[in-house]
Design an enzyme around this catalytic site. Sequence first.
Site, PDB file in Angstrom:
ATOM      1  CG  PHE A 121       5.337   3.696  -2.890  1.00  0.00           C
ATOM      2  CD1 PHE A 121       4.346   3.261  -3.762  1.00  0.00           C
ATOM      3  CD2 PHE A 121       5.746   5.015  -2.953  1.00  0.00           C
ATOM      4  CE1 PHE A 121       3.790   4.130  -4.688  1.00  0.00           C
ATOM      5  CE2 PHE A 121       5.198   5.892  -3.870  1.00  0.00           C
ATOM      6  CZ  PHE A 121       4.217   5.451  -4.745  1.00  0.00           C
ATOM      7  CB  CYS A 122       3.983   0.328   3.245  1.00  0.00           C
ATOM      8  SG  CYS A 122       4.278  -0.728   4.654  1.00  0.00           S
ATOM      9  CB  ILE A 123       6.792  -2.916  -0.882  1.00  0.00           C
ATOM     10  CG1 ILE A 123       6.517  -1.583  -1.611  1.00  0.00           C
ATOM     11  CG2 ILE A 123       6.784  -4.082  -1.857  1.00  0.00           C
ATOM     12  CD1 ILE A 123       5.156  -1.450  -2.252  1.00  0.00           C
ATOM     13  CG  HIS A 134      -1.953  -1.049   1.178  1.00  0.00           C
ATOM     14  ND1 HIS A 134      -1.725  -2.318   1.655  1.00  0.00           N
ATOM     15  CD2 HIS A 134      -3.213  -1.050   0.671  1.00  0.00           C
ATOM     16  CE1 HIS A 134      -2.814  -3.057   1.456  1.00  0.00           C
ATOM     17  NE2 HIS A 134      -3.731  -2.300   0.865  1.00  0.00           N
TER      18      HIS A 134
END
Length: 173
Positions: free
Chosen positions: A143-145, A129
């Site tokens: 950007f948390c991946i 997200h």
Amino acid sequence: MKLVPALIASALIGGGAGVYAYAQNQNAPAARERSANALERLRDWVMERGGTERAFDNEYWNHHEPGIYVEARTGEALFASTNKYDSGSGWPSFTRPINPDAIVLREDYAMGMRRIEVRSREGDHHLGHVFDDGPRGTGGQRFCINSCAIRFIPRDQMEAQGYGRYVAIVDGG
């Protein structure tokens, strides 16, 4: 007299909660070694079903080597190490993708709140997200991946693996 055992029990229970909470913070041990089969099951759950890995228990949350991160299945270049930062979230966080056209953003209401899902364009896989709480100096996005949705290509292997056009980005150019 009955108060003393109650206080001791309370201290033990509270202390146990503190130990559990500590295990969830950034000092938790690195991700456990996973078998290829277990990693693929986790990858399926995250990438195909929109799951999320555990914070601080994934491969790249505390990874600092120069290189790029590509989509785990398609190999599409997504993020550069020069745009990675420690958000304190326990997941790999980036300020921006290498190429904004490599990702697709979609509204996601799965957790009872509005979030923006990040998907790979080529593979149409769930990656994580994007949030508006990132560093202000770089646009304010985080950007948390999920680690299992990406694969790391070290700087010294980028040319040999066909990612030479991104070397200048990794070198800060």
